[in-house]
Enzyme design. Structure first.
Site, PDB file in Angstrom:
ATOM      1  N   GLU A 137      28.482  36.393  49.935  1.00 58.42           N
ATOM      2  CA  GLU A 137      27.601  34.818  50.479  1.00 58.42           C
ATOM      3  C   GLU A 137      27.437  34.701  48.398  1.00 58.42           C
ATOM      4  O   GLU A 137      27.775  34.853  47.655  1.00 58.42           O
ATOM      5  CB  GLU A 137      26.410  35.756  51.049  1.00 58.42           C
ATOM      6  CG  GLU A 137      26.406  36.382  52.669  1.00 58.42           C
ATOM      7  CD  GLU A 137      25.157  36.248  53.189  1.00 58.42           C
ATOM      8  OE1 GLU A 137      24.727  36.277  53.426  1.00 58.42           O
ATOM      9  OE2 GLU A 137      25.802  37.230  54.260  1.00 58.42           O
ATOM     10  N   ALA A 140      24.691  36.652  47.754  1.00 55.08           N
ATOM     11  CA  ALA A 140      25.418  37.789  47.302  1.00 55.08           C
ATOM     12  C   ALA A 140      26.197  38.286  47.469  1.00 55.08           C
ATOM     13  O   ALA A 140      27.568  38.181  48.077  1.00 55.08           O
ATOM     14  CB  ALA A 140      24.615  38.852  49.002  1.00 55.08           C
ATOM     15  N   THR A 168      38.374  35.436  50.926  1.00 54.15           N
ATOM     16  CA  THR A 168      39.949  35.323  51.031  1.00 54.15           C
ATOM     17  C   THR A 168      40.674  35.305  52.069  1.00 54.15           C
ATOM     18  O   THR A 168      40.523  35.233  52.990  1.00 54.15           O
ATOM     19  CB  THR A 168      40.797  35.686  50.542  1.00 54.15           C
ATOM     20  OG1 THR A 168      40.413  35.831  48.725  1.00 54.15           O
ATOM     21  CG2 THR A 168      42.400  35.773  49.796  1.00 54.15           C
ATOM     22  N   THR A 323      35.942  58.272  45.229  1.00 56.77           N
ATOM     23  CA  THR A 323      35.256  56.356  44.438  1.00 56.77           C
ATOM     24  C   THR A 323      35.187  56.501  43.102  1.00 56.77           C
ATOM     25  O   THR A 323      35.366  55.225  42.542  1.00 56.77           O
ATOM     26  CB  THR A 323      33.566  56.714  44.861  1.00 56.77           C
ATOM     27  OG1 THR A 323      33.556  57.163  46.402  1.00 56.77           O
ATOM     28  CG2 THR A 323      32.741  55.880  44.345  1.00 56.77           C
ATOM     29  N   GLN A 346      49.210  34.876  23.301  1.00 54.86           N
ATOM     30  CA  GLN A 346      49.693  34.869  21.693  1.00 54.86           C
ATOM     31  C   GLN A 346      50.471  34.960  21.562  1.00 54.86           C
ATOM     32  O   GLN A 346      51.136  34.406  20.374  1.00 54.86           O
ATOM     33  CB  GLN A 346      48.112  35.555  21.008  1.00 54.86           C
ATOM     34  CG  GLN A 346      47.844  35.707  19.490  1.00 54.86           C
ATOM     35  CD  GLN A 346      47.043  34.659  19.499  1.00 54.86           C
ATOM     36  OE1 GLN A 346      46.080  34.087  20.496  1.00 54.86           O
ATOM     37  NE2 GLN A 346      46.811  33.710  18.314  1.00 54.86           N
ATOM     38  N   VAL A 347      51.686  35.765  21.523  1.00 51.89           N
ATOM     39  CA  VAL A 347      52.944  35.944  21.405  1.00 51.89           C
ATOM     40  C   VAL A 347      53.729  34.302  21.901  1.00 51.89           C
ATOM     41  O   VAL A 347      54.292  34.145  20.686  1.00 51.89           O
ATOM     42  CB  VAL A 347      53.765  36.787  22.295  1.00 51.89           C
ATOM     43  CG1 VAL A 347      55.293  37.328  21.573  1.00 51.89           C
ATOM     44  CG2 VAL A 347      52.697  38.517  21.869  1.00 51.89           C
ATOM     45  N   PHE A 348      53.626  33.998  22.671  1.00 59.28           N
ATOM     46  CA  PHE A 348      53.852  32.819  22.961  1.00 59.28           C
ATOM     47  C   PHE A 348      53.564  31.383  22.123  1.00 59.28           C
ATOM     48  O   PHE A 348      53.997  30.644  21.823  1.00 59.28           O
ATOM     49  CB  PHE A 348      54.354  32.296  24.698  1.00 59.28           C
ATOM     50  CG  PHE A 348      54.905  33.196  25.436  1.00 59.28           C
ATOM     51  CD1 PHE A 348      56.053  31.945  26.162  1.00 59.28           C
ATOM     52  CD2 PHE A 348      55.072  33.598  26.092  1.00 59.28           C
ATOM     53  CE1 PHE A 348      57.448  32.772  26.949  1.00 59.28           C
ATOM     54  CE2 PHE A 348      55.611  34.560  26.716  1.00 59.28           C
ATOM     55  CZ  PHE A 348      57.201  33.967  27.140  1.00 59.28           C
ATOM     56  N   GLU A 373      36.537  42.216  44.951  1.00 58.70           N
ATOM     57  CA  GLU A 373      36.645  43.927  45.034  1.00 58.70           C
ATOM     58  C   GLU A 373      35.781  44.170  43.900  1.00 58.70           C
ATOM     59  O   GLU A 373      35.434  45.686  43.470  1.00 58.70           O
ATOM     60  CB  GLU A 373      38.336  44.337  44.895  1.00 58.70           C
ATOM     61  CG  GLU A 373      38.660  43.640  45.646  1.00 58.70           C
ATOM     62  CD  GLU A 373      38.536  44.799  47.065  1.00 58.70           C
ATOM     63  OE1 GLU A 373      38.026  46.070  47.280  1.00 58.70           O
ATOM     64  OE2 GLU A 373      38.430  44.189  48.093  1.00 58.70           O
TER      65      GLU A 373
END
Length: 396
Positions: A137, A140, A168, A323, A346-348, A373
């Site tokens: 919410e 929340a 979603t 859990t 960073q590599v690119f 999640e």
């Protein structure tokens, strides 16, 4: 039903059954042929991938956890993880859109009546309907018990009022599993869960919300204004909503962790390929220790992430409490996806900052894993709680 042949002797044995390997290969082939070529298209348009969804539904890669008797695959959590990793490798936004039904139906799987399952599961499987999970919410998010949406009993119905956000698949959903307070003063014990249909009077959905990544997985606000919900749509018992939500997390977090692993793996593959082809000072940049060690760390994260996700899933499939392991997997895999995509950019180098190269999208898509999640910080709070729970047990 697909069966997990993992067995426990001295520990977890990471061996997939032949059926599982076939499922994994099916998902990998589908991802490479149907999702990967169109990932950039959906990232740019922000459209919901209906055509890919229906193709995935035809081959059994959505609605996986719905039991066979209702037309689903009856897949367990580990099998969901296998598919989630492969689809997210191609596009985590499309993967999230396609597999969201499996989150939304969990309350019904865990506590729903036979009549509820017979009424809704075939509509998802046979008709290709979408169901969204409504918890978050405006005020929340991490504080699940702090939701303000109310459901007041009135005869044979409940009157639902409130608003949910960042839901979603809401723009395309026909049904919602909605958590609301049946006793606003009851704290954790005052929450209940309901099945709400989109065409009930008083239900409305906002336009898709603009967001950083995972554009194909549209999210929106959902509003409930004096919505009359039949009492028969109460999932489980009144007041069981909070515990039901916690049980959902234990089963939903491992596949999310696996999807994050898929993003981390894709970032690694893209970085390895680029570093092997890009030359500087007369040699491929992978030969420079600064880059090579970065690639090695990326591989370490992928391997560790997959093992953690699989362990959390395996425990759930054995009917054991997971859990702690689900929280560890979610926290580690989310961070692994984020760090691997950062390292890939960073590599690119400058090319990594360009939308013409895939790692820019991967980095935008990865960030949400540290948020939805349950944020990484919430996962760590759970881990600390479980540490002291185990300590108390050991002292008894």
């Amino acid at each position: 039903m697909l069966h997990d042949t993992m067995a426990e002797s001295t520990g977890l044995q990471l061996e997939l059954s032949e059926e599982m390997r076939m499922l994994q290969e099916l998902a990998r082939d589908f991802a490479r042929k149907e999702i990967l070529p169109r990932a950039d298209e959906y990232d740019r348009s922000g459209e919901w991938p209906w055509d890919i969804f229906h193709k995935a539904r035809e081959v059994g890669l959505v609605n996986m956890n719905i039991p066979e008797e209702y037309g689903g695959l009856g897949a367990n959590v580990l099998e969901e993880c296998l598919v989630a990793e492969e689809l997210a490798y191609a596009c985590s936004g499309i993967q999230t859109a396609l597999m969201l039904n499996q989150l939304a139906v969990l309350p019904l799987l865990l506590a729903g009546s036979d009549e509820q399952k017979k009424r809704y599961f075939p509509r998802l499987v046979d008709e290709g309907k979408i169901m969204s999970y409504c918890m978050t919410e405006p005020d929340a998010g991490s504080d699940v018990a702090g939701i303000k949406t109310t459901a007041t009993r009135k005869g044979d119905s409940y009157i639902l009022n409130g608003a949910k956000t960042w839901i979603t698949d809401a723009p395309v959903a026909s049904f919602f599993t909605v958590f609301a307070k049946t006793d606003p003063e009851g704290g954790h014990k005052g929450m209940s869960c309901f099945i709400v249909e989109r065409d009930y009077p008083g239900v409305s959905v906002s336009k898709p919300l603009e967001k950083m990544g995972q554009h194909a997985a549209q999210a929106a606000m959902v509003f409930f204004e004096e919505v009359e919900v039949p009492a028969s749509n109460l999932v489980g018992r009144e007041g069981d909503g909070f515990m039901l939500a916690m049980q959902v997390f234990d089963r939903s977090r491992p596949p999310v962790a696996a999807a994050a692993t898929g993003v981390a793996r894709r970032a690694l593959d893209e970085a390895v390929k680029y570093a092997g082809e890009r030359t500087a000072f007369g040699q491929p940049i992978a030969q420079f220790q600064g880059v090579g060690f970065m690639l090695a760390d990326m591989r370490i994260r992928v391997e560790a992430a997959r093992a953690l996700a699989w362990k959390a899933a395996w425990l759930a499939d054995q009917g054991r409490r997971n859990t702690l392991e689900a929280a560890i997997a979610k926290a580690f895999c989310a961070d692994a996806a984020m760090q691997n995509t950062l390292d890939a950019v960073q590599v690119f180098g400058g090319n990594g900052y360009s939308r013409e190269y895939p790692v820019e999208k991967l980095m935008r898509d990865a960030k949400i894993y540290q948020i939805y999640e349950g944020t990484t910080q919430i996962q760590k709070a759970i881990i600390v709680r479980e540490l002291y729970r185990d300590a108390r047990r050991g002292s008894q």
